[in-house]
Design an enzyme around this catalytic site. Structure first.
Site, PDB file in Angstrom:
ATOM      1  N   SER A  89       0.882  -1.074  -0.090  1.00  0.00           N
ATOM      2  CA  SER A  89       0.030  -0.108  -0.050  1.00  0.00           C
ATOM      3  C   SER A  89       0.890   1.307  -0.135  1.00  0.00           C
ATOM      4  O   SER A  89       2.154   1.240   0.505  1.00  0.00           O
ATOM      5  CB  SER A  89      -1.076   0.109   1.203  1.00  0.00           C
ATOM      6  OG  SER A  89      -1.380   1.318   1.600  1.00  0.00           O
ATOM      7  N   TYR A 145      -2.080  -1.344  10.420  1.00  0.00           N
ATOM      8  CA  TYR A 145      -2.010  -1.715   8.828  1.00  0.00           C
ATOM      9  C   TYR A 145      -1.066  -1.180   8.144  1.00  0.00           C
ATOM     10  O   TYR A 145      -0.355  -2.000   7.390  1.00  0.00           O
ATOM     11  CB  TYR A 145      -3.698  -0.940   8.340  1.00  0.00           C
ATOM     12  CG  TYR A 145      -3.804  -0.995   7.018  1.00  0.00           C
ATOM     13  CD1 TYR A 145      -4.040  -2.408   6.385  1.00  0.00           C
ATOM     14  CD2 TYR A 145      -3.337  -0.122   5.951  1.00  0.00           C
ATOM     15  CE1 TYR A 145      -4.529  -2.433   4.950  1.00  0.00           C
ATOM     16  CE2 TYR A 145      -3.500  -0.207   4.575  1.00  0.00           C
ATOM     17  CZ  TYR A 145      -4.106  -1.434   4.017  1.00  0.00           C
ATOM     18  OH  TYR A 145      -4.159  -1.479   2.711  1.00  0.00           O
TER      19      TYR A 145
HETATM   20  P1  NAD Z   1     -11.283  -5.919  -1.171  1.00  0.00           P
HETATM   21  O1  NAD Z   1     -12.255  -5.748   0.021  1.00  0.00           O
HETATM   22  O2  NAD Z   1     -12.063  -6.017  -2.447  1.00  0.00           O
HETATM   23  O3  NAD Z   1     -10.294  -7.112  -0.773  1.00  0.00           O
HETATM   24  C1  NAD Z   1      -9.912  -7.668   0.104  1.00  0.00           C
HETATM   25  C2  NAD Z   1     -10.384  -9.280   0.189  1.00  0.00           C
HETATM   26  O4  NAD Z   1      -9.400  -9.841   1.200  1.00  0.00           O
HETATM   27  C3  NAD Z   1     -11.751  -9.427   0.472  1.00  0.00           C
HETATM   28  O5  NAD Z   1     -12.512  -9.554  -0.671  1.00  0.00           O
HETATM   29  C4  NAD Z   1     -11.581 -10.839   1.382  1.00  0.00           C
HETATM   30  O6  NAD Z   1     -12.350 -11.767   0.868  1.00  0.00           O
HETATM   31  C5  NAD Z   1     -10.103 -10.948   1.681  1.00  0.00           C
HETATM   32  N1  NAD Z   1      -9.844 -11.317   3.123  1.00  0.00           N
HETATM   33  C6  NAD Z   1      -9.804 -10.374   3.997  1.00  0.00           C
HETATM   34  N2  NAD Z   1      -9.577 -11.075   5.324  1.00  0.00           N
HETATM   35  C7  NAD Z   1      -9.421 -12.376   4.953  1.00  0.00           C
HETATM   36  C8  NAD Z   1      -8.879 -13.771   5.589  1.00  0.00           C
HETATM   37  N3  NAD Z   1      -8.611 -13.532   6.990  1.00  0.00           N
HETATM   38  N4  NAD Z   1      -8.860 -14.553   4.903  1.00  0.00           N
HETATM   39  C9  NAD Z   1      -8.900 -14.999   3.830  1.00  0.00           C
HETATM   40  N5  NAD Z   1      -9.345 -13.667   2.887  1.00  0.00           N
HETATM   41  C10 NAD Z   1      -9.606 -12.459   3.728  1.00  0.00           C
HETATM   42  O7  NAD Z   1     -10.265  -4.813  -1.125  1.00  0.00           O
HETATM   43  P2  NAD Z   1      -9.217  -4.396  -2.072  1.00  0.00           P
HETATM   44  O8  NAD Z   1      -8.999  -2.791  -1.521  1.00  0.00           O
HETATM   45  O9  NAD Z   1      -9.077  -4.694  -3.318  1.00  0.00           O
HETATM   46  O10 NAD Z   1      -7.733  -4.847  -1.220  1.00  0.00           O
HETATM   47  C11 NAD Z   1      -6.918  -5.658  -1.738  1.00  0.00           C
HETATM   48  C12 NAD Z   1      -5.795  -5.164  -1.353  1.00  0.00           C
HETATM   49  O11 NAD Z   1      -5.080  -3.966  -1.732  1.00  0.00           O
HETATM   50  C13 NAD Z   1      -5.203  -5.450   0.225  1.00  0.00           C
HETATM   51  O12 NAD Z   1      -4.196  -6.075   0.533  1.00  0.00           O
HETATM   52  C14 NAD Z   1      -5.340  -3.975   0.645  1.00  0.00           C
HETATM   53  O13 NAD Z   1      -4.578  -3.812   1.704  1.00  0.00           O
HETATM   54  C15 NAD Z   1      -4.591  -3.362  -0.721  1.00  0.00           C
HETATM   55  N6  NAD Z   1      -4.913  -1.807  -0.974  1.00  0.00           N
HETATM   56  C16 NAD Z   1      -5.952  -1.358  -1.067  1.00  0.00           C
HETATM   57  C17 NAD Z   1      -6.187   0.105  -1.280  1.00  0.00           C
HETATM   58  C18 NAD Z   1      -7.693   0.829  -1.600  1.00  0.00           C
HETATM   59  O14 NAD Z   1      -7.664   2.090  -1.319  1.00  0.00           O
HETATM   60  N7  NAD Z   1      -8.712  -0.021  -1.865  1.00  0.00           N
HETATM   61  C19 NAD Z   1      -4.926   0.982  -0.980  1.00  0.00           C
HETATM   62  C20 NAD Z   1      -4.004   0.457  -0.786  1.00  0.00           C
HETATM   63  C21 NAD Z   1      -3.787  -1.032  -0.764  1.00  0.00           C
END
Ligand code: NAD
Ligand code: MG
Length: 282
Positions: free
Chosen positions: A176, A189
């Site tokens: 991130s 986080y």
């Molecule tokens: P998202 O909610 O679509 O995806 C996260 C997924 O993680 C969920 O769909 C869930 O099924 C899975 N998950 C959570 N806890 C779990 C567990 N204990 N066991 C199995 N699966 C689990 O959100 P996203 O934003 O697409 O996140 C994907 C990645 O991107 C993450 O690592 C997040 O930290 C990172 N990220 C997102 C952003 C943002 O702004 N969306 C910014 C920086 C980083």
């Protein structure tokens, strides 16, 4: 990212449902054309049911990969992505499991190998977060949860996958922008995301002899269930980036393809910063 003003209790927090988001995120551009960059490969993607992971899954499928899609509990989202993968003529194995358990991490790699006979690309992408404005509000159990969900499984999944990965295969870790510039309301986080950067760099050095590359993606503010389920006020989400807007998951999937395939054959230990133009050192 917008200033959060109210947070549900950690225990009440559930991953958001993508199919309930307004507007629904764009996961892949309608005009994206694959060119067999991952033909015959098998990719395991955690958090592949929604957001960035789902974008990676759909782009991989367009490029000819079969998919093992791991998710926590959003079966409706996962089924919808599986259907789209199958429409590309690829197979999609759904694995519903809690990755905060080491046993579950091992089991899902084995399930993937049992089904497809191999694994070529591991995308460690799932995460959760529990925003808190003060360090003192971060309880021991929250700190434990954050690292047990967001960091430990990256180790366990990779340990299990390394028994099967071969030369030219690849590992991609989602970190991130907060790992690089910090986040006042996501201290645990962002610390976990920093650990993922160091994990990626260290492992990349360890695996060069095996010709397995380890890279990552460091997203900025992206329109996904994770942010919608965590923050109440999203009116200015992403407006503080140089581009003045949040990103769509569809703007990340192609980077996962690049890091998964041989187009990035001379790149390891690196992160691609998909964040609307924020300049990041590293
Ligand atoms: P998202 O909610 O679509 O995806 C996260 C997924 O993680 C969920 O769909 C869930 O099924 C899975 N998950 C959570 N806890 C779990 C567990 N204990 N066991 C199995 N699966 C689990 O959100 P996203 O934003 O697409 O996140 C994907 C990645 O991107 C993450 O690592 C997040 O930290 C990172 N990220 C997102 C952003 C943002 O702004 N969306 C910014 C920086 C980083
Ligand atoms: Mg989800």
């Amino acid at each position: 990212m917008s200033k959060p003003n109210k947070f549900p209790d950690q225990e009440q927090r559930k991953p958001g449902d993508q199919h309930k988001m307004h507007p629904e995120p764009e996961l892949i551009r309608k005009d994206y054309k694959g060119s067999e960059k991952l033909k015959g490969k098998v990719a395991l993607v955690t958090g592949g049911d929604s957001g960035i992971g789902a974008s990676a899954v759909l782009h991989f499928a367009k490029e000819g990969a079969h998919i093992a899609l791991v998710y926590l509990e959003e079966s409706k989202d996962a089924e919808a992505i599986k259907k789209q993968v199958e429409q590309e003529g690829q197979e999609c194995l759904l694995i519903k499991t809690d990755l905060s358990s080491e046993e579950n991490c091992k089991a899902c790699v084995e399930e993937c190998v049992t089904k497809f006979g191999k694994i070529n690309v591991l995308v460690n992408n799932h995460a959760t977060h529990f925003p808190k404005n003060s360090l003192s509000e971060i309880s021991k159990s929250q700190l434990k949860d954050t690292f047990e969900t967001n960091v430990y499984p990256f180790f366990y999944l990779t340990q299990a996958a390394l028994k099967h990965l071969k030369a030219q295969d690849s590992i991609i870790n989602t970190s991130s922008v907060t790992a690089y510039r910090g986040s006042s309301h996501l201290v645990d986080y962002s610390s976990a995301k920093g650990a993922i950067v160091s994990f990626t760099r260290s492992l990349s050095a360890q695996l060069t002899d095996k010709k397995i590359r380890v890279n990552g993606v460091a997203p900025g503010p992206i329109w996904t269930p994770l942010v919608v389920s965590s923050f109440d006020d999203l009116s200015d989400f992403g407006t503080d980036t140089p581009m003045g807007r949040a990103g769509q998951p569809s703007e990340l999937g192609p980077a996962y393809v690049f890091l998964a395939c041989q187009d990035s054959s001379y790149i390891t230990g690196q992160f691609i910063h998909i964040n609307g133009g924020e300049i990041i050192g590293g």
